[in-house]
Design an enzyme around this catalytic site. Structure first.
Site, PDB file in Angstrom:
ATOM      1  N   LYS A  53       0.851  -1.205   0.000  1.00  0.00           N
ATOM      2  CA  LYS A  53       0.000   0.000   0.000  1.00  0.00           C
ATOM      3  C   LYS A  53       0.888   1.257   0.000  1.00  0.00           C
ATOM      4  CE  LYS A  53      -3.317  -2.739   2.509  1.00  0.00           C
ATOM      5  NZ  LYS A  53      -4.553  -2.787   3.238  1.00  0.00           N
TER       6      LYS A  53
ATOM      7  N   SER B 167      -6.131  -9.818   6.764  1.00  0.00           N
ATOM      8  CA  SER B 167      -5.583 -10.149   8.093  1.00  0.00           C
ATOM      9  C   SER B 167      -4.856 -11.491   8.139  1.00  0.00           C
ATOM     10  CB  SER B 167      -6.680 -10.086   9.162  1.00  0.00           C
ATOM     11  OG  SER B 167      -7.142  -8.752   9.290  1.00  0.00           O
TER      12      SER B 167
HETATM   13  C1  PEP Z   1      -4.803  -6.055   1.715  1.00  0.00           C
HETATM   14  O1  PEP Z   1      -4.888  -4.846   1.822  1.00  0.00           O
HETATM   15  O2  PEP Z   1      -4.769  -6.557   0.586  1.00  0.00           O
HETATM   16  C2  PEP Z   1      -4.770  -6.861   2.926  1.00  0.00           C
HETATM   17  C3  PEP Z   1      -5.056  -8.115   2.825  1.00  0.00           C
HETATM   18  O3  PEP Z   1      -4.418  -6.217   4.110  1.00  0.00           O
HETATM   19  P1  PEP Z   1      -4.169  -6.898   5.550  1.00  0.00           P
HETATM   20  O4  PEP Z   1      -3.383  -8.161   5.331  1.00  0.00           O
HETATM   21  O5  PEP Z   1      -3.427  -5.873   6.317  1.00  0.00           O
HETATM   22  O6  PEP Z   1      -5.518  -7.208   6.115  1.00  0.00           O
END
Ligand code: PEP
Length: 252
Positions: A14, A214
């Site tokens: 990100k 997550s």
């Molecule tokens: C994502 O943004 O693609 C994602 C899965 O984030 P996280 O693993 O932090 O939930």
């Protein structure tokens, strides 16, 4: 996980990462992966576009590949601030994420826009990681499978095959929250996605389906063991080699 499909563990950084620390992290990850002569999975980092070229250079020879997080549908032109799939490829990307829920929500990206971006990704010779997933409201209204059907049907580009497209199931409510669906829920949605794909493309049984939301070291093995889960799309836990490595290790 299936023998028929090579797993993919993808990190989505990100809007995180400045050069010095990021290069250290990719070097660290490369060194850990480098101990495995022939990794049994594909390993990908999608850093901010500002870091792509240098991270790709540092990762050369390590089996860690680079990808973009988004692209414009056009190859070039008067689109201030945008980046084309061709530019990502030129900077060392092999993949591009399209239709991430943060793009869909923050930038109003519809399925039609996601499809155009996925088509651009294929045009540039990159693999498109197409994200789908329901919001909490949609889940609570029992609309998960309908939403997924709409997204899969309308976000996949013409010419999609198992070699140029990956689908990532990311329930919006699980992203960055520490919450995950039950393995039974993941199994049901992944089976549904595969069924939808089989109505659209010939080699649907070979398309890799990732779970995202997550994922961390402590839950990765359980999630990766679910039928039709062929890898993970990881946000927060992909930012350091130390956190990402236990997830990679479930497949390598
Ligand atoms: C994502 O943004 O693609 C994602 C899965 O984030 P996280 O693993 O932090 O939930």
């Amino acid at each position: 996980m299936s023998n028929m499909r090579r797993p993919l563990i993808a990190g989505n950084w990100k809007m995180n990462g400045l050069a010095d620390e990021s290069l250290r992290q990719v070097q660290d990850l490369g060194a850990r992966v480098g101990k495995f002569d022939d990794p049994a999975c594909d390993i990908l980092i999608c850093p901010p576009a500002t870091l792509l070229r240098e991270m790709a250079r540092v990762a050369v020879g390590s089996s860690v590949k680079m990808g973009g997080q988004n692209c414009h549908a056009e190859p070039s032109g008067a689109h201030t601030g945008d980046i084309s799939a061709e530019m990502l490829k030129d900077s060392g990307a092999r993949y591009c994420i399209v239709g991430h829920s943060e793009r869909r929500a923050d930038h109003g990206e519809t399925n039609a826009i996601v499809r155009a971006k996925a088509a651009a990704t294929l045009r540039a010779g990159l693999v498109a990681i197409i994200c789908v997933g329901e919001t909490l409201e949609e889940r609570e209204a029992d609309k998960t499978l309908d939403v997924i059907t709409e997204q899969v049907k309308n976000s996949l580009p013409a010419g999609a095959t198992a070699t140029n497209v990956v689908v990532a199931y990311e329930p919006v409510w699980a992203i960055g929250t520490g919450k995950t669906p039950t393995t039974l829920d993941v199994k049901a949605v992944h089976r549904h996605i595969r069924e939808e794909l089989s109505r659209m493309i010939n080699d649907a049984d070979r398309v890799r389906l990732l779970y995202g939301g997550s994922v961390k070291g402590s839950n990765a093995a359980e999630l990766m063991a679910v039928e039709n889960v062929d890898g993970a799309l990881v946000g927060g836990a992909s930012l350091t080699a130390e956190d990402f490595w236990p997830i990679v290790k479930t497949c390598i």
